[in-house]
Design a protein around this motif. Structure first.
Motif, short mmCIF file in Angstrom:
data_model
loop_
_atom_site.label_atom_id
_atom_site.label_comp_id
_atom_site.label_asym_id
_atom_site.label_seq_id
_atom_site.Cartn_x
_atom_site.Cartn_y
_atom_site.Cartn_z
N LEU A 197 0.32 -0.96 0.16
CA LEU A 197 0.38 0.23 -0.23
C LEU A 197 1.07 1.12 0.05
N VAL A 198 2.28 0.78 0.76
CA VAL A 198 2.92 1.69 0.79
C VAL A 198 3.20 2.69 -0.41
N LYS A 199 3.66 1.77 -0.91
CA LYS A 199 4.61 1.65 -2.46
C LYS A 199 3.81 2.67 -3.31
N ILE A 227 8.49 1.29 7.60
CA ILE A 227 7.86 1.49 6.36
C ILE A 227 6.69 2.20 6.55
N LEU A 228 6.67 2.44 7.38
CA LEU A 228 5.05 3.73 6.85
C LEU A 228 5.91 5.62 7.28
N ILE A 229 6.97 5.13 8.51
CA ILE A 229 7.21 6.58 8.05
C ILE A 229 7.92 6.23 7.62
N ALA A 241 4.43 11.24 9.76
CA ALA A 241 5.80 10.78 10.45
C ALA A 241 6.42 10.42 11.74
N ASN A 242 6.55 12.32 11.98
CA ASN A 242 6.46 12.50 13.83
C ASN A 242 5.79 11.84 14.43
N GLU A 243 4.41 11.95 14.24
CA GLU A 243 3.71 11.05 15.37
C GLU A 243 4.13 9.30 14.88
N LEU A 244 3.77 9.23 13.76
CA LEU A 244 4.73 6.86 13.83
C LEU A 244 5.94 7.09 14.41
#
Length: 748
Positions: A197-199, A227-229, A241-244
Motif C-alpha cells: 500500500l505504501v509503495k 515502512i510507514l515512516i 512521520a513524526n507522530e509514528l
C-alpha cells in the motif's frame, strides 16, 4: 596430499571441514570439483547441500548449480527436501523459472524425495518473483490435486502477489480468510500488505491496516514502523512521520533500530528539516546507537546540499572519530559540499585523504576538477586531470564535458578543442562537450569552426539536439547574421531536430530588435503550427518589439489576447505595456494597470515605478510623480540612480532646481552614486536658468550646492563621473555668469 588442498585419505566429513575453511565460494567450488574427480570417493547429501548453499551467495556462480544438480542425479544421491529447496531458491534469485520448475517436477528422480509444502511454497514464490501471476494462480490451484494443504507461508506469498498486482482488496480478503482458517496471520503478513500500500502511495489505507494489527493481537514490529515512516516522509508529510516516530519511541515492546534512524534522518533531510535530522543524530550518539555508513552519508549529503557545509564537516569528523569505515559515496558527498561552498583549501585536504585511503572514483575526479575550473584554478584542475591514468581511473564523457566546459569558460578555447579531438578518437564525448565548445566558438565569432564542429558531431553519430542549434543560432544573431540564423533554423528539422520555444524566442528577439515585425509574426505562426505554445517570454518579446516601433495598439491587442487565453502575465510583460502606455502619453491607463497589478498577484518592481514616474513627469504631473516616489519608499524598494535621475530630470525640466538638489542630497545620503547623467542633468539645468531672472534666488543656492556636491564627489574619487564630459567647463561658465547676480546683493 593429493589434489589442491586435499588429504590422501579423503572422507566427506573431512571435505566438509575443508570447504568451510575456504574464504570464497569460488575456492570452495574448486576444492569440491577436485574431490569429485578423486577415485574411490563419493559426495554425501550433506556435502552437496553445503556447496549448493555456498554457491547461492554468488549469483554469478549460479550456472554451476545446474552442473551439481546433474551430478546428484547421476550419482543417485538421496537428499532431503532442504537440498531441493536450496536449488529452487537459487534459481528464483537468478530469475531462472524454467530450471526451477524442472527441478520441482523431477525431485523424486533427482533427489529421491517428494515435494512437500515447503517446496510448493518455494515454487509458488518463484512464479511470484518472475511476475508470472496467472501461472502462480494455476499452480496454487493444483495444491489440492497434489494433496498439499496451504499454510501461513503460502498465504503470505499470495498476499505478496496480490500487492504486486495492486489488488489490495484481494490481499485484505486473504488476511480475513487466514483468520477464518485459524492460520493466524503474522507480522510478516501484515507488513507485506502495508509495504504494498505504501509503495502505491495509499498511505491512509496502510495506516488502517497498521492500526488493525494490535486489535487482532499482532504487535507491529519495527519494520512496519519503518515502512510507514518512510512512506510519509517520501510523501512530504513530516507531521505524520513524526507522530509514528513518537508512537514508536513510547512503545515499550518495540524499539527504533538503525534503519529507523536512517529512514528518519534521510527523509527529514529531503523534506528540508535539517534541525530535526541533527537532533536525531545527536540522540543516536547519546544513546550509543550504532551509526552505520548510510546514517553518516545521508546526513553529510543533506547538510552539504542545504548549504550547511560547516555542520556536514562536523558530522564527517565525528564519523572518522567513531571509526566507521568511510566509502566513496561519503567522501563524494563531503567533497561536493566543500566545492559548492568554494572551500577549495578544505577540498584539497579532503582530496589528499581520499587518495591516501584509495577511496575515490571517476565521480570524485569529476566533482573536484569541475570545482577547480569554476574557481579559476586552471593549473590545479589540469594537474588533477593528468592524474587519471596514474590512479587507474578512466575519464568518462562527463569528465571530458567538465574539462572542455571549464576550459572554455576560462578562455582556453584552443586547449579545449585539442582535448575534444583526442577524446573523439577514443569515442568519449557527449553532447555537453560539443555544446560548450560551439557556444564558446560562437562567442568568439568563430562561426565557421562552430559549424564544422556541428558537422563532426553529426558524422560521429551523435544525436543533434536543440541546445547545439540554439547555441549556433545565437552565435549568428550576435554576429548580426540574422539571415544565416534563419537558414539554420529551417535546417534544424532536416537534421532531425525540432526547434524548441527557446529557439523561437531567440529568433523572435533578434527580429524584433531589427524591427522586422512582419517576419516575427510569421515565425510565431510557424511556432504555433509546430504545436509549440508561446510562453511569457515569447509574448513579451513581441510586445516589446511593437512598443519600440510605436505600434502601441497592436501591443495592446496582443496584451488582451494574453489576458484572455494565457499565459499569466509576469512583471516584465506588465512593465512593457506600462512603458508603451507612458510613451504614447496614456499615463492614466498606465496608472490603472499599475493599480491592478497587486490584485493580480504581480507586485510592481522598481522598473515599474521608474517607468511611471518618467511618464508622469513628461505629461507635467509632478504631484502624481511624487506619489509614485512615496510608493517606492513605502514598498521597501531601494531607489537606484535611474530613479533619482528621472526625478532630477523631471524637476529640472519644470524649473524646480532647488527641489532637485534636495533629491541629490538624498541620493548621496543613501550612498547612491551619481552618474554622468546625474551631473549632466543638473549642470544643464543650472546653465539654462542663468538667463532667467525669476530663478535668481534658486539659482544662487543651486550653483553653491552643485559646486559643493562636485567637490565632495572629487574627494570621494568620483570626479571621473563628470570629468571629460565638459561639465567642469560648463560649471565655470555657470559661476562666471552668476557673478553679476551676486554683485546685486544676492546670497552666494
Amino acid at each position: 596430499m593429493a589434489g589442491p588442498g586435499l588429504p590422501l585419505h579423503l572422507s566427506p566429513r573431512k571435505l566438509l571441514q575443508l570447504l568451510k575453511s575456504q574464504k570464497t565460494a569460488m575456492a570452495s567450488l574448486t576444492l569440491f570439483d577436485s574431490a569429485t574427480r578423486r577415485q574411490n570417493y563419493t559426495h554425501t547429501a550433506t556435502v552437496y547441500h553445503y556447496i549448493l548453499r555456498r554457491l547461492t551467495t554468488e549469483p554469478k556462480l549460479v550456472d554451476h548449480v545446474t552442473r551439481i544438480v546433474d551430478l546428484i542425479r547421476t550419482q543417485k544421491c538421496n537428499c532431503s527436501e532442504d537440498v531441493a529447496l536450496t536449488v529452487i531458491k537459487a534459481y528464483t534469485k537468478s530469475s531462472m523459472l524454467d530450471q526451477a520448475l524442472d527441478v520441482f517436477k523431477h525431485m523424486p528422480q533427482i533427489f529421491g524425495c517428494q515435494p512437500g509444502i515447503r517446496s510448493c511454497n518455494s515454487m509458488l514464490n518463484c512464479y511470484a518473483e518472475s511476475k508470472q501471476w496467472d501461472k502462480a494462480e494455476a499452480f496454487f490451484n493444483s495444491f489440492q490435486t497434489m494433496g498439499i494443504k496451504p499454510n501461513m507461508e503460502t498465504y503470505n506469498i499470495l498476499i505478496k502477489i496480490s500487492c504486486r498486482r495492486r489488488k489490495f482488496r484481494s490481499a485484505m480478503l486473504l488476511l480475513d480468510w487466514m483468520w477464518i482458517q485459524k492460520l493466524s496471520p503474522d507480522v510478516y503478513s501484515y507488513g507485506t500488505l502495508i509495504s504494498g500500500l505504501v509503495k502505491c502511495a495509499e498511505l491512509s489505507n496502510a495506516l488502517e491496516v497498521f492500526d488493525e494489527m494490535p486489535q487482532r493481537g499482532v504487535i507491529p514490529d519495527v519494520t512496519c514502523y519503518n515502512i510507514l515512516i518512510d512512506g510519509y516522509l517520501k510523501a512530504g508529510d513530516v507531521g505524520k512521520a513524526n507522530e509514528l516516530w513518537d508512537k514508536l519511541v513510547r512503545n515499550s515492546s518495540v524499539f527504533p533500530n538503525v534503519v529507523t534512524y536512517n529512514v528518519m534522518i534521510n527523509g527529514l533531510i529531503k523534506c528540508g528539516d535539517i534541525k530535526k535530522s541533527l537532533e536525531l543524530w545527536h540522540r543516536m550518539e547519546i544513546n550509543e546507537r550504532k551509526l552505520d555508513v548510510f546514517t553518516y552519508s545521508s546526513l553529510i549529503d543533506g547538510l552539504c546540499k542545504s548549504g550547511n557545509v560547516h555542520e556536514g564537516s562536523k558530522v564527517f569528523a565525528s564519523m572518522i572519530k567513531s571509526g566507521v569505515q568511510r566509502d566513496v559515496v561519503t567522501y563524494n558527498a563531503m567533497l561536493t559540499g566543500y566545492c559548492k561552498a568554494g572551500m577549495i583549501e578544505e577540498s584539497f585536504t579532503l582530496w589528499k585523504l581520499m587518495r591516501e585511503e584509495y577511496n575515490y572514483n571517476i565521480v570524485s575526479f569529476n566533482i573536484f576538477i569541475k570545482a577547480l575550473l569554476e574557481n579559476g584554478k586552471l593549473d590545479q584542475a589540469l594537474s588533477i586531470w593528468e592524474l587519471l591514468p596514474e590512479k587507474d581511473c578512466t575519464a568518462d564523457s562527463i569528465t571530458i564535458g567538465v574539462v572542455v566546459h571549464g576550459l572554455c569558460k576560462n578562455g582556453f578555447l584552443n586547449k579545449a578543442l585539442s582535448i575534444l579531438k583526442v577524446a573523439e578518437g577514443e569515442g568519449n564525448v557527449d553532447v555537453y562537450a560539443y555544446t560548450s565548445l560551439i557556444n564558446a566558438l560562437c562567442s568568439e565569432k568563430r562561426l565557421d569552426e562552430a559549424l564544422s564542429l556541428l558537422d563532426s558531431m553529426s558524422s560521429r553519430g551523435h544525436e543533434l539536439n536543440s541546445y547545439v542549434f540554439n547555441a549556433l543560432i545565437n552565435g549568428y544573431i550576435n554576429a548580426s547574421k540574422v539571415k544565416e540564423a534563419i537558414e539554420l533554423l529551417n535546417e534544424m528539422a532536416n537534421k532531425g531536430c525540432l526547434p524548441t520555444s527557446v529557439t523561437y524566442n531567440t529568433m523572435l528577439n533578434a527580429l524584433c530588435k531589427s524591427q522586422r515585425l512582419d517576419d516575427a509574426c510569421t515565425l510565431l505562426r510557424e511556432m504555433l503550427q509546430r504545436g509549440l505554445q508561446p510562453d511569457v517570454m515569447t509574448y513579451s518579446l513581441l510586445m516589446n518589439g511593437l512598443v519600440q516601433t510605436g505600434k502601441i495598439e497592436m501591443a495592446l491587442e496582443l496584451w488582451c489576447q494574453v489576458l484572455e487565453k494565457g499565459p499569466e502575465p509576469d512583471i516584465t510583460m506588465h512593465n512593457i505595456i506600462i512603458h508603451g502606455l507612458c510613451t504614447s502619453s496614456r499615463v492614466e491607463d498606465a496608472i490603472q494597470l499599475f493599480s491592478m497589478m497587486r490584485q493580480n498577484d504581480c507586485m510592481p518592481n522598481l522598473v515599474t515605478h521608474n517607468t511611471l514616474m518618467d511618464g508622469l513627469y513628461k505629461v507635467g504631473d509632478c504631484e502624481m510623480a511624487s506619489a509614485i516616489w512615496a510608493c517606492i519608499l513605502k514598498s521597501g524598494l531601494n531607489p537606484d540612480i535611474i530613479s533619482y535621475n528621472i526625478i532630477l530630470h523631471g524637476l529640472c525640466y519644470h524649473n524646480r532646481i532647488a527641489d532637485s538638489l534636495r533629491f541629490l542630497c538624498d541620493a548621496i545620503s543613501r550612498r547612491v552614486t551619481p552618474s554622468v547623467a546625474t551631473w549632466n542633468i543638473l549642470v544643464r539645468a543650472t546653465v539654462a536658468c542663468i538667463s532667467d531672472p525669476s530663478h535668481e534666488g534658486d539659482l544662487s543656492l543651486a550653483v553653491k550646492n552643485l559646486q559643493t556636491y562636485m567637490l565632495h564627489a572629487a574627494m570621494r574619487n568620483e570626479s571621473t563621473s563628470f570629468e571629460g564630459h565638459g561639465f567642469l567647463e560648463k560649471m565655470d561658465t555657470a559661476v562666471a555668469a552668476f557673478l553679476p547676480i551676486s554683485e546685486r546683493g544676492l546670497c552666494y
